[in-house]
Design a protein around this motif. Structure first.
Motif, PDB file in Angstrom:
ATOM      1  N   PRO B 408       0.865  -1.221  -0.168  1.00 25.88           N
ATOM      2  CA  PRO B 408       0.043   0.105   0.104  1.00 25.88           C
ATOM      3  C   PRO B 408       0.694   1.324  -0.003  1.00 25.88           C
ATOM      4  CG  PRO B 408      -0.455  -1.478   1.886  1.00 25.88           C
ATOM      5  CD  PRO B 408       0.769  -1.878   1.083  1.00 25.88           C
ATOM      6  N   PHE B 409       2.224   1.156   0.505  1.00 22.98           N
ATOM      7  CA  PHE B 409       2.899   2.271   0.696  1.00 22.98           C
ATOM      8  C   PHE B 409       3.300   2.649  -0.593  1.00 22.98           C
ATOM      9  CE2 PHE B 409       5.357  -1.685   1.149  1.00 22.98           C
ATOM     10  CZ  PHE B 409       6.567  -1.470   0.264  1.00 22.98           C
ATOM     11  N   LEU B 410       3.012   1.869  -1.777  1.00 20.40           N
ATOM     12  CA  LEU B 410       3.533   2.428  -3.239  1.00 20.40           C
ATOM     13  C   LEU B 410       2.347   3.240  -3.633  1.00 20.40           C
ATOM     14  CD1 LEU B 410       5.482  -0.611  -4.768  1.00 20.40           C
ATOM     15  CD2 LEU B 410       6.421   1.395  -4.077  1.00 20.40           C
ATOM     16  N   ARG B 411       1.266   3.366  -3.438  1.00 18.82           N
ATOM     17  CA  ARG B 411       0.254   3.874  -3.746  1.00 18.82           C
ATOM     18  C   ARG B 411       0.424   5.188  -4.316  1.00 18.82           C
ATOM     19  NH1 ARG B 411      -5.533   3.334  -1.107  1.00 18.82           N
ATOM     20  NH2 ARG B 411      -5.030   1.199  -1.171  1.00 18.82           N
ATOM     21  N   PRO B 412       0.960   6.161  -3.543  1.00 23.00           N
ATOM     22  CA  PRO B 412       1.045   7.570  -4.229  1.00 23.00           C
ATOM     23  C   PRO B 412       1.964   7.355  -5.572  1.00 23.00           C
ATOM     24  CG  PRO B 412       1.929   7.346  -1.616  1.00 23.00           C
ATOM     25  CD  PRO B 412       1.420   5.937  -2.186  1.00 23.00           C
ATOM     26  N   VAL B 413       2.928   6.497  -5.366  1.00 21.32           N
ATOM     27  CA  VAL B 413       3.740   6.337  -6.850  1.00 21.32           C
ATOM     28  C   VAL B 413       3.052   5.996  -7.818  1.00 21.32           C
ATOM     29  CG1 VAL B 413       6.069   5.563  -7.804  1.00 21.32           C
ATOM     30  CG2 VAL B 413       5.709   6.085  -5.299  1.00 21.32           C
ATOM     31  N   ILE B 414       2.300   4.784  -7.608  1.00 17.48           N
ATOM     32  CA  ILE B 414       1.500   4.024  -8.681  1.00 17.48           C
ATOM     33  C   ILE B 414       0.525   5.148  -9.366  1.00 17.48           C
ATOM     34  CG2 ILE B 414      -0.159   2.315  -9.183  1.00 17.48           C
ATOM     35  CD1 ILE B 414       1.467   0.512  -7.089  1.00 17.48           C
ATOM     36  N   GLU B 415      -0.135   5.856  -8.308  1.00 19.22           N
ATOM     37  CA  GLU B 415      -1.286   6.558  -8.827  1.00 19.22           C
ATOM     38  C   GLU B 415      -0.960   7.748  -9.791  1.00 19.22           C
ATOM     39  OE1 GLU B 415      -4.588   6.240  -8.287  1.00 19.22           O
ATOM     40  OE2 GLU B 415      -4.144   4.153  -7.323  1.00 19.22           O
ATOM     41  N   LEU B 416       0.655   8.190  -9.991  1.00 18.11           N
ATOM     42  CA  LEU B 416       0.948   9.069 -10.954  1.00 18.11           C
ATOM     43  C   LEU B 416       0.452   8.577 -12.161  1.00 18.11           C
ATOM     44  CD1 LEU B 416       4.646   9.925  -9.509  1.00 18.11           C
ATOM     45  CD2 LEU B 416       2.553  11.383  -9.524  1.00 18.11           C
ATOM     46  N   LYS B 417      -0.029   9.337 -13.200  1.00 15.24           N
ATOM     47  CA  LYS B 417      -0.604   8.949 -14.503  1.00 15.24           C
ATOM     48  C   LYS B 417       0.187   8.356 -15.360  1.00 15.24           C
ATOM     49  CE  LYS B 417      -4.173  10.171 -17.420  1.00 15.24           C
ATOM     50  NZ  LYS B 417      -4.568  10.927 -18.510  1.00 15.24           N
ATOM     51  N   PHE B 418       1.553   8.966 -15.316  1.00 14.99           N
ATOM     52  CA  PHE B 418       2.535   8.499 -16.226  1.00 14.99           C
ATOM     53  C   PHE B 418       3.182   7.140 -16.056  1.00 14.99           C
ATOM     54  CE2 PHE B 418       7.110   7.825 -16.732  1.00 14.99           C
ATOM     55  CZ  PHE B 418       7.202   7.936 -17.991  1.00 14.99           C
ATOM     56  N   ILE B 419       3.205   6.993 -14.696  1.00 15.14           N
ATOM     57  CA  ILE B 419       3.818   5.510 -13.887  1.00 15.14           C
ATOM     58  C   ILE B 419       2.695   4.669 -14.183  1.00 15.14           C
ATOM     59  CG2 ILE B 419       4.687   4.317 -12.040  1.00 15.14           C
ATOM     60  CD1 ILE B 419       6.275   6.902 -11.388  1.00 15.14           C
ATOM     61  N   LYS B 420       1.463   4.844 -13.831  1.00 18.43           N
ATOM     62  CA  LYS B 420       0.293   3.915 -13.957  1.00 18.43           C
ATOM     63  C   LYS B 420       0.190   3.358 -15.424  1.00 18.43           C
ATOM     64  CE  LYS B 420      -4.554   3.494 -12.347  1.00 18.43           C
ATOM     65  NZ  LYS B 420      -5.631   4.310 -11.768  1.00 18.43           N
ATOM     66  N   SER B 421       0.105   4.397 -16.557  1.00 13.29           N
ATOM     67  CA  SER B 421       0.015   3.933 -17.692  1.00 13.29           C
ATOM     68  C   SER B 421       0.996   3.205 -18.137  1.00 13.29           C
ATOM     69  CB  SER B 421      -0.338   4.950 -18.650  1.00 13.29           C
ATOM     70  OG  SER B 421       0.925   5.736 -18.878  1.00 13.29           O
ATOM     71  N   PHE B 422       2.189   3.441 -17.769  1.00 13.98           N
ATOM     72  CA  PHE B 422       3.301   2.555 -18.120  1.00 13.98           C
ATOM     73  C   PHE B 422       3.388   1.258 -17.632  1.00 13.98           C
ATOM     74  CE2 PHE B 422       7.427   1.062 -16.924  1.00 13.98           C
ATOM     75  CZ  PHE B 422       8.133   0.728 -18.052  1.00 13.98           C
TER      76      PHE B 422
END
Lengths: 795, 795
Positions: B408-422
């Motif tokens: 769950p601690f990764l959520r802020p990073v993952i939620e970034l749009k660029f990283i998410k789509s990648f």
């Protein structure tokens, strides 16, 4: 569908039939006049020369001791008296192992029947779907005892599945033990044999033709070079087909001469005459005996010339040879290795026993063999699946309308009501009956065309073909109605999972049919086997018309041998039925048990008293028996899977799919573990025997022992001709049999049932064979059956 | 569906890609600094010791002659310069025959393409069903050229059927000629080889344990008895697994020592220290170099002790041995015959080349082998059909939601749009990509578990598994959409006639897909092969960090070898595509032709300049290549039958059904005719060479030549230890290569791409091998790769 009552009636009829046969047998066998029909083996062994209890004149023909009539099942305990070792010594390993198959059947199915009846029948009965339905339907009573009676989706199917597991493991366990036992019996048997030509010899085929050099020289130099320390000598194979034709003609003339002389002896007052023209219809009228004597004389001259020609002409030497080595080790090495860089040349294989060789096939080249195998495998496929087509065609021709059209003059006769109804009932079945009667012969001819060089191999291959035929046309054909062709068609258009389902669902319904089949074919059929009606009739006919001397009488007995091409496949069919129905309709098992035990008694009796094997393959058929029982297991597993999937016991499929995989793995393991004992020849064994030999008899002249062991038998047949050219020393005609078995089973065996018109026989003096002969075997009758190209020996 | 235009675009992209690779290759290969990456074979052969045109300092690294930049396809004519005989001498028969496969592809498909394009395309175009339909549908232009364009029930299908006949006969004719040629090349190659240990040796497995007797004595007495005139000596196989573990540890320490010493050399002012505790995190701080030196010293003592123990302890002798004979004839006999009465004991087989042996598998007992084969065959089946299941599972875990739940601690990073789509585009494919990347390794491990004892066999078996995977998942998987598991399910539920129909009808529709596949995998893929990007990068990395001496530089080049487990299956897939589409969509053939000719150039270049085979199997893979092309023919015939039956050209089926039968018969004939040349060892050959030897060099001490040829390579690795106990004479380390090939392909081959941390290397002095060594081969580096248990030699 038959009820239990119907089956009872059928059983009663068949049991009565079997008893009638047994009674007839019991009565006939104790008549001295039939002694040579029911106990020929003892005559061949030299243990008996005339019928027992031959008292006064009448006593020679009819048994007058009435006490013996009361003990009509007396032969059964008698048949059990011999131990297995004695049977091996008496009749050979083939027969002993053949009997073991029945014992294996009992071992497998007795516990299986007990467990199945105790566990499955209550399970099946208790569910009672069919009880509920029975008010509307005429329900087969046997179905109530079968798996059909279990409700769909019932948890009780796990009983059946676990039983299938249990039965599979039980069968595999027994198969493993039996394979182990038979393999060691075979090795022991081979080890116990004395010095035999085939232990030192290798059959070489596809010898390349080198221009300017004879095949013999070619063989000599090749093996001298590549087996310098082991090569001893070789025997070329001659193409004697033309010669054989002349011999056949001579036999025919000799028969006529015999016939005329016999007639003359009986009526010396009447001189027989004959016209010289076509079929004796016209031409000059001459004295028959003189005529035939002269003809034979002329033919003998031509034969001598032809013989010389064959031996001299390099073209008559075929591209095959029997190469002999100075040790068993050398032969074992040569037989198992590749000789030439071109793997299609110099093909080596163990030489079969001399009497086991099928000479005609020795010259078939490698390329032709491939083509032949392809064509025959296609032909077998066609025969198995499409045999109904030509028969249906013949049937369509052979109906009454067709007959009237072809032969209108018969119409008045055919139109008679009695004859018409007889023909209508009789004709359509006739073509099929004739076909089924000649089927084994057809299959044997097919195997011969395939090019196998040993009679034992031919019989095994014919047995395999017969098994496929039975599997498709008897087993599948009975379960799925319709011709094999229709089955094939539906199989091609059904999915891999649908096929076992289609068959599986019909399996329980056909149980009554197979029970009847077992009773008719298994019970009554086996009982008729022991009666030997055909040999009995033929023997007495021969006795009346042909037999002049004691030797003729010996020849007139037709002991026959275990008919492997027919008995093995039908035996395997019983295993299949037992394994398939063990879980589905266990009530079938007792019927199979009766078959196995009864057939065991009968064949034991026959092996001891009647049959005389033509060759000894040392149980080479066992791997086939094993493989087909494994095949039956696989079929039973697949069909149970199919059956259960229609019962919506869908979850059971993954449970059952493990079984075929395990069974196949078991088969593969057995194949690796045991089959080499039947196919290959360990060097250790060969070396052991070589050492043993060297220690015991160091001064044996091996070369002269092997000299003409593998000479084409037709060249043995003229005593008067000097045989020096082909290196035959008359004093040393090798025996084809081992010295260790007390009385090896060599014998005349006519291919056809008629009197042996085509068989020529020449008598050699006491052969005094250096190795194998006992003194009591004082007459050596050599006989060459030209039709089958078998050479059979006769003591 | 792609139009012709789409394919043109795709072709243009792929051709550009391929050209880019070729251009890069052309630029890189002429740089002296890359010389060892692109021409390692010449260094290994000793024909080149430093890069050409090495002038001034800069010229050592960069090519300054601009003229050479203009001829960037110059390598192609160069690759064609060598004759086949030269290639055999230069790179071995395996490589030469591997190249012949491409030529065979060209021979088969060039005339086929011409005939198909000239005859079938006009036939297909003229019928024009699709022209009529094209107003409504977006019709694939390629379909107009394919069989789809022909009207149902058209008489024109007979063109296709006759073409299928023609192509089948043409392929079979060429296959026959090629098999014949390869077989004779193999025999010639084997005949031309000098005296080699494997010619005299046989691998014996499953030596029975006799109590109170050592395995060595047991072997000695068994072969003395059963091969008295031929047995020479034997070499026991030791279980060196524990020892190998220690050697591995020592290698690790040696690497650290090397690393520290290197660092110290570069910065002599800075003494390196190390903590002795766990992972160097705590404990006493000591001098690193001293620490490692001491550790290695300790380990060497333990190694010496362990070695002594292994050699003395009878338990470490495994139930396998290499038995050597005094003649090739004796070895050929022993390898081909059954030794013991129990066919699972004393199993003999030709010994592989010493460098080809996979030592770990030598001790597997017979029973275990059966189980292993069963389990692995089930595993391969599961892998081929169900591999998508675990991958789908991993994919389901590896999506973003799953990741967030786990971490769950990764959520802020993952939620970034660029990283998410990648991640969304990347993650699901990752598992599959990783799986496909490691698939060859998995298959190789499976083959190892199966228990084959030669690396060459392992590679062939891995290739077979890879082919099945490709056949099901690339070929069938592309034609029938859905996973292999779904295909299996539908196959089980479809009838035998329905399956080819289902596949056949999709075949023409997938032509464009396969054309693209050929361009991506075949054209661009092959072009990237020649660039050798990975070895290039690794070489330069190693050069920067590890290489100290010239010898290290030699070791850093990674020539690799023809990767049979991957290249053979993909090659066979192209044959399959060509044969299937030859009749259906002939426009695909030119694309395959481009692949075959281009790949031929590339592999010819690589074989000549780069690859260095690890072993020489003398084209033992050819029967597999032949069999799979035959298999492809059969598949093409069945699919055409299926396709035509949907076109209602029903009468054509009987015409086509003849073809598979003929093809199978042809295959069987070829198998009998040629395969023994690849599996067996004719005595004639062995005897010829024995005689030749006897005439030329009669005083060779064969026993000392064979003495330690088959010693476990790990025992070779300590020069300092006296090797007397195991009978190793240092002066006579046998070369594993033949004397006739001018420079045999022995070489370091690291299994993994990383720097060879696990590889230990010891230098022997000039070995002066009595038989094979040329004087110029002055350094003999022995190297044992403990991971793979390969022993590789290095000159």
């Amino acid at each position: 569908m038959a009820t239990l009552g119907d089956i009872g009636v059928s059983a009663a009829i068949n049991i009565l039939g079997a008893f009638a046969f047994l009674l007839a047998f019991a009565l006939l066998r104790i008549q001295p006049i039939n002694d040579r029909v029911y106990f020929p083996k003892w005559y061949i062994n030299g243990k008996r020369t005339s019928a027992r209890n031959a008292g006064n004149f009448v006593g020679k023909f009819v048994n007058l001791k009435f006490k013996t009539y009361l003990t009509f099942l007396h032969w059964m305990p008698q048949a059990l008296k011999m131990s297995e070792a004695e049977i091996i010594a008496h009749a050979g390993l083939d027969s002993a192992v053949f009997l073991r198959i029945y014992i294996l059947g009992l071992k497998i199915f007795v516990p299986m029947a007990v467990v199945a009846l105790v566990v499955l029948i209550p399970v099946n009965v208790s569910d009672g779907t069919l009880f509920a339905l029975s008010k509307d339907l005429v329900v087969n009573n046997i179905d109530k005892l079968s798996i059909s009676n279990v409700r769909s989706k019932s948890i009780k199917f796990f009983f059946h599945i676990s039983m299938q597991y249990l039965f599979t493991f039980w069968t595999c366990y027994l198969l493993y033990k039996e394979y182990d036992r038979v393999a060691s019996m075979r090795l022991k048997f081979l080890a116990s044999q004395g010095r035999r030509a085939e232990q030192f010899s290798v059959l070489v085929r596809n010898i390349p033709h080198v221009s300017g050099r004879s095949t013999s020289d070619n063989v000599e130099s090749f093996f001298r070079k590549n087996h310098p320390e082991h090569y001893l000598c070789h025997q070329a194979v001659y193409n004697a087909n033309k010669f054989a034709k002349l011999v056949r003609k001579r036999n025919r003339l000799q028969n006529w001469l015999d016939y005329n002389q016999l007639k003359f002896e009986r009526h010396p007052e009447k001189r027989l005459t004959k016209k010289t023209g076509f079929l004796g219809l016209w031409g000059e009228r001459v004295d028959s005996i003189d005529f035939y004597k002269q003809q034979i004389k002329q033919l003998d001259k031509r034969l001598t010339m032809e013989r010389q020609e064959i031996l001299k002409d390099p073209k008559s030497i075929m591209s095959a040879a029997f190469v002999s080595f100075n040790s068993r080790w050398g032969a074992a090495v040569c037989a198992q290795t590749q000789q030439s860089k071109n793997p299609t040349l110099w093909l080596t294989n163990w030489a079969p026993e001399p009497r086991d060789i099928y000479w005609k096939n020795l010259a078939i080249p490698f390329f032709s063999l491939s083509i032949r195998r392809l064509i025959i495998s296609l032909a077998v496929f066609a025969l198995v699946f499409f045999y109904m087509i030509p028969i249906a065609f013949v049937q369509s021709l052979a109906n009454l309308d067709g007959l009237e059209r072809v032969a209108p003059f018969l119409r008045p006769v055919i139109e008679l009501k009695f004859i018409k109804s007889f023909l209508q009932g009789f004709l359509p079945g006739l073509a099929l009956k004739i076909f089924l009667y000649i089927l084994p012969t057809i299959l044997m001819i097919m195997s011969k065309v395939e090019g196998y060089v040993a009679v034992s191999t031919l019989e095994r291959k014919a047995a395999a073909k017969y098994y496929y035929f039975m599997l498709v046309n008897v087993f599948l054909g009975s379960i799925i109605t319709g011709t094999a062709f229709q089955q094939l068609h539906s199989f091609l258009h059904e999915s891999a999972t649908q096929i076992p389902r289609t068959i599986g669902v019909s399996i329980p319904m056909k149980a009554t049919f197979f029970i009847t089949y077992i009773m008719v074919d298994g019970w009554a059929g086996i009982a008729s086997e022991i009666l030997r009606l055909k040999p009995l009739v033929i023997y007495h006919l021969k006795n009346m018309f042909i037999v002049k001397t004691e030797r003729d009488r010996v020849k007139a007995m037709d002991p026959g041998s275990v008919d492997f091409p027919e008995t093995l496949p039908s035996l395997q069919l019983y295993f299949l039925l037992g394994l398939v129905y063990a879980v589905v309709t266990p009530i079938l098992l007792p019927f199979i048990l009766v078959f196995f035990s009864f057939a065991y008694f009968v064949y034991r009796h026959q092996v001891i008293n009647v049959y005389n094997q033509q060759y000894e393959s040392a149980a080479a058929f066992w791997p086939h028996v094993h493989a087909r029982i494994i095949g039956s297991l696989l079929i039973s597993q697949l069909l149970l899977m199919g059956l259960l999937s229609t019962k919506k016991a869908a979850k059971s499929t993954p449970l059952l799919i493990v079984l075929p995989v395990l069974t196949l793995a078991f088969h593969k393991y057995c194949k690796n573990r045991f089959e080499p004992a039947f196919r290959k020849h360990p060097l250790e064994e060969a070396m052991d025997k070589d050492i043993e030999d060297r220690l015991s008899e160091s001064d044996v002249n091996l070369k002269s022992f092997l000299a003409d062991a593998y000479l084409h038998p037709i060249f043995h047949s003229f005593e008067e001709v000097e045989l020096v050219e082909v290196g035959v020393d008359k004093a040393r005609i090798p025996s084809p049999s081992g010295s260790s078995s007390p009385s090896p089973p060599h014998d005349v065996r006519d291919e056809e049932d008629g009197p042996s018109h085509n068989v020529q026989h020449y008598e050699y003096g006491p052969p005094g064979n250096v190795y194998q002969y006992e003194a009591e075997q004082s007459s050596y009758v050599y006989q060459y059956d030209i039709e089958s190209h078998h050479n059979v020996y006769h003591y």
